[in-house]
Enzyme design. Structure first.
Site, PDB file in Angstrom:
ATOM      1  N   ASP A  21       0.832  -1.212   0.000  1.00 31.56           N
ATOM      2  CA  ASP A  21       0.000   0.000   0.000  1.00 31.56           C
ATOM      3  C   ASP A  21       0.864   1.257   0.000  1.00 31.56           C
ATOM      4  O   ASP A  21       1.974   1.257   0.539  1.00 31.56           O
ATOM      5  CB  ASP A  21      -0.911  -0.020   1.243  1.00 31.56           C
ATOM      6  CG  ASP A  21      -2.065   0.967   1.117  1.00 31.56           C
ATOM      7  OD1 ASP A  21      -2.300   1.488   0.015  1.00 31.56           O
ATOM      8  OD2 ASP A  21      -2.727   1.212   2.134  1.00 31.56           O
ATOM      9  N   GLY A  22       0.349   2.309  -0.607  1.00 27.18           N
ATOM     10  CA  GLY A  22       1.011   3.610  -0.557  1.00 27.18           C
ATOM     11  C   GLY A  22       1.614   4.059  -1.881  1.00 27.18           C
ATOM     12  O   GLY A  22       2.285   5.091  -1.932  1.00 27.18           O
ATOM     13  N   TRP A  26       2.869   7.900  -2.589  1.00 28.18           N
ATOM     14  CA  TRP A  26       4.302   8.033  -2.895  1.00 28.18           C
ATOM     15  C   TRP A  26       4.475   8.900  -4.146  1.00 28.18           C
ATOM     16  O   TRP A  26       5.310   9.810  -4.177  1.00 28.18           O
ATOM     17  CB  TRP A  26       4.892   6.640  -3.113  1.00 28.18           C
ATOM     18  CG  TRP A  26       6.376   6.591  -3.331  1.00 28.18           C
ATOM     19  CD1 TRP A  26       7.340   6.453  -2.378  1.00 28.18           C
ATOM     20  CD2 TRP A  26       7.060   6.641  -4.597  1.00 28.18           C
ATOM     21  NE1 TRP A  26       8.591   6.420  -2.955  1.00 28.18           N
ATOM     22  CE2 TRP A  26       8.445   6.538  -4.324  1.00 28.18           C
ATOM     23  CE3 TRP A  26       6.652   6.758  -5.931  1.00 28.18           C
ATOM     24  CZ2 TRP A  26       9.415   6.552  -5.331  1.00 28.18           C
ATOM     25  CZ3 TRP A  26       7.619   6.780  -6.926  1.00 28.18           C
ATOM     26  CH2 TRP A  26       8.975   6.675  -6.614  1.00 28.18           C
ATOM     27  N   HIS A  38       2.784   3.058  -8.909  1.00 31.17           N
ATOM     28  CA  HIS A  38       2.646   1.625  -9.206  1.00 31.17           C
ATOM     29  C   HIS A  38       3.882   1.125  -9.953  1.00 31.17           C
ATOM     30  O   HIS A  38       4.402   0.049  -9.669  1.00 31.17           O
ATOM     31  CB  HIS A  38       1.392   1.365 -10.047  1.00 31.17           C
ATOM     32  CG  HIS A  38       0.115   1.742  -9.354  1.00 31.17           C
ATOM     33  ND1 HIS A  38      -0.139   1.412  -8.043  1.00 31.17           N
ATOM     34  CD2 HIS A  38      -0.981   2.429  -9.776  1.00 31.17           C
ATOM     35  CE1 HIS A  38      -1.335   1.857  -7.692  1.00 31.17           C
ATOM     36  NE2 HIS A  38      -1.866   2.497  -8.731  1.00 31.17           N
ATOM     37  N   SER A  66      -7.414  -5.953  -5.835  1.00 30.52           N
ATOM     38  CA  SER A  66      -8.584  -6.462  -5.109  1.00 30.52           C
ATOM     39  C   SER A  66      -9.835  -6.291  -5.968  1.00 30.52           C
ATOM     40  O   SER A  66      -9.836  -5.502  -6.930  1.00 30.52           O
ATOM     41  CB  SER A  66      -8.759  -5.685  -3.799  1.00 30.52           C
ATOM     42  OG  SER A  66      -9.226  -4.378  -4.074  1.00 30.52           O
ATOM     43  N   GLU A  68     -12.305  -4.754  -5.132  1.00 29.29           N
ATOM     44  CA  GLU A  68     -12.717  -3.348  -4.933  1.00 29.29           C
ATOM     45  C   GLU A  68     -11.921  -2.386  -5.824  1.00 29.29           C
ATOM     46  O   GLU A  68     -12.376  -1.276  -6.109  1.00 29.29           O
ATOM     47  CB  GLU A  68     -12.537  -2.935  -3.469  1.00 29.29           C
ATOM     48  CG  GLU A  68     -13.548  -3.553  -2.506  1.00 29.29           C
ATOM     49  CD  GLU A  68     -13.235  -4.993  -2.122  1.00 29.29           C
ATOM     50  OE1 GLU A  68     -12.091  -5.448  -2.362  1.00 29.29           O
ATOM     51  OE2 GLU A  68     -14.129  -5.674  -1.607  1.00 29.29           O
ATOM     52  N   LEU A 132      10.864 -20.708  -3.727  1.00 27.57           N
ATOM     53  CA  LEU A 132       9.765 -19.876  -3.223  1.00 27.57           C
ATOM     54  C   LEU A 132       8.501 -20.029  -4.086  1.00 27.57           C
ATOM     55  O   LEU A 132       8.589 -20.045  -5.310  1.00 27.57           O
ATOM     56  CB  LEU A 132      10.209 -18.401  -3.245  1.00 27.57           C
ATOM     57  CG  LEU A 132       9.156 -17.360  -2.904  1.00 27.57           C
ATOM     58  CD1 LEU A 132       8.856 -17.365  -1.405  1.00 27.57           C
ATOM     59  CD2 LEU A 132       9.608 -15.965  -3.339  1.00 27.57           C
TER      60      LEU A 132
HETATM   61  C1  FPP Z   1      -1.789  -0.004  -3.422  1.00 29.42           C
HETATM   62  O1  FPP Z   1      -1.357   1.340  -3.434  1.00 29.42           O
HETATM   63  C2  FPP Z   1      -1.266  -0.758  -4.557  1.00 29.42           C
HETATM   64  C3  FPP Z   1      -1.994  -1.396  -5.508  1.00 29.42           C
HETATM   65  C4  FPP Z   1      -3.473  -1.381  -5.515  1.00 29.42           C
HETATM   66  C5  FPP Z   1      -1.397  -2.110  -6.633  1.00 29.42           C
HETATM   67  C6  FPP Z   1      -0.117  -2.834  -6.368  1.00 29.42           C
HETATM   68  C7  FPP Z   1       0.600  -3.031  -7.664  1.00 29.42           C
HETATM   69  C8  FPP Z   1       1.942  -2.994  -7.827  1.00 29.42           C
HETATM   70  C9  FPP Z   1       2.904  -2.865  -6.725  1.00 29.42           C
HETATM   71  C10 FPP Z   1       2.542  -3.058  -9.191  1.00 29.42           C
HETATM   72  C11 FPP Z   1       2.488  -4.327  -9.935  1.00 29.42           C
HETATM   73  C12 FPP Z   1       2.451  -5.559  -9.135  1.00 29.42           C
HETATM   74  C13 FPP Z   1       2.939  -6.749  -9.546  1.00 29.42           C
HETATM   75  C14 FPP Z   1       2.731  -7.923  -8.679  1.00 29.42           C
HETATM   76  C15 FPP Z   1       3.684  -6.903 -10.768  1.00 29.42           C
HETATM   77  P1  FPP Z   1      -2.459   2.488  -3.565  1.00 29.42           P
HETATM   78  O2  FPP Z   1      -2.617   2.794  -5.000  1.00 29.42           O
HETATM   79  O3  FPP Z   1      -3.708   2.074  -2.864  1.00 29.42           O
HETATM   80  O4  FPP Z   1      -1.758   3.663  -2.805  1.00 29.42           O
HETATM   81  P2  FPP Z   1      -2.451   4.822  -1.971  1.00 29.42           P
HETATM   82  O5  FPP Z   1      -3.108   4.161  -0.777  1.00 29.42           O
HETATM   83  O6  FPP Z   1      -1.310   5.700  -1.564  1.00 29.42           O
HETATM   84  O7  FPP Z   1      -3.441   5.502  -2.858  1.00 29.42           O
END
Ligand code: FPP
Length: 248
Positions: A21-22, A26, A38, A66, A68, A132
């Site tokens: 998350d974050g 960021w 991302h 998710s 959501e 893993l």
């Molecule tokens: C949450 O941060 C992150 C996500 C919903 C997506 C995670 C995806 C990646 C790390 C990139 C690709 C992943 C793989 C496995 C290749 P947020 O967008 O909710 O951040 P915020 O809370 O600061 O808005």
């Protein structure tokens, strides 16, 4: 002594789950679009996969998308799907070299066709790997997973041989996406949020929870090792008393 050396290899969490998350915050802090976060989150994914493999974690589950998340702007969803496919393609060789097996949990049939196809290929290619196990939670939500299990069990119950008393935890777990995978020992959530957000709700009944302020794109191997060391200093009682554990 560096952090990695401080890890007690006899007390390893077998399964670590992470709520990444974050990313958005960021990027916004840097004056950029959310998708920039991302993209930079992929580096953190590479770090944890490598770090987990180095210290002998057996299972690593990452909450990547998710159910959501479909509520986000279309532009962000499309960018996330594109990033997923490009990461799968660019990381296939590394996963093979590092003996990583890839699995998914979640309703993957609801993902775009090209994502499904790319996932199918990499899952097949890595299926014989014995290091893993990396599990990507995609179009996943715990309530969906639990309801899905209930629906299957009810369908099965229509068969005449079914006995309602057969439904115990073990039977139920066989109907979850994580069937055959041990429950997480440690759940990490980044970015200073203290929530579970519909992730592995059944499976984390006895999981140790670890929250860090670090935003996901900044998360590195040492942050993973910090979490593992913290986990190793905890006493897991599984409902028993501290004295009972010492008597074992
Ligand atoms: C949450 O941060 C992150 C996500 C919903 C997506 C995670 C995806 C990646 C790390 C990139 C690709 C992943 C793989 C496995 C290749 P947020 O967008 O909710 O951040 P915020 O809370 O600061 O808005």
């Amino acid at each position: 002594m560096n952090l990695k050396e401080k890890i007690d290899r006899t007390k390893m969490p077998r399964h670590i789950a992470i709520i990444m998350d974050g990313n958005g915050r960021w990027a916004q802090k840097k004056g950029n679009q959310r998708i920039f976060g991302h993209k930079n989150g992929v580096k953190a994914v590479q770090e944890v996969v490598e770090g987990a493999g180095e210290v002998g974690v057996e299972y690593l589950t990452l909450y990547a998308f998710s159910t959501e998340n479909w509520g986000r702007p279309k532009l962000e969803i499309d960018a996330l799907m594109t990033l997923l496919v490009s990461t799968i393609n660019s990381e296939t060789e590394t996963l093979l070299k590092n003996n990583v097996r890839l699995l998914t949990i979640g309703n993957t049939s609801g993902l775009p066709n090209n994502v499904q196809q790319n996932l199918k290929e990499i899952i097949e290619k890595t299926s014989k790997n014995t290091g893993l196990t990396l599990i990507l939670a995609l179009n996943y939500s715990a309530r969906w997973e639990i309801l899905n299990a209930v629906k299957t069990i009810v369908t099965d119950s229509k068969k005449s041989t079914f006995n309602i008393d057969d439904i115990d935890s073990e039977y139920f777990e066989k109907h979850l996406n994580t069937s055959g995978i041990p429950d997480p020992d440690l759940l990490i959530r980044t970015s200073g949020e203290y929530r579970i957000s519909n992730f592995l709700v059944w499976q984390i009944a006895y999981t140790e929870l670890y929250f860090t302020q670090v935003l996901w794109p900044d998360f590195r191997k040492n942050d993973l090792f910090d979490a593992i060391i913290d986990f190793q200093n905890r006493e897991r009682r599984f409902g028993k008393t501290s004295d009972q554990l010492k008597d074992r």
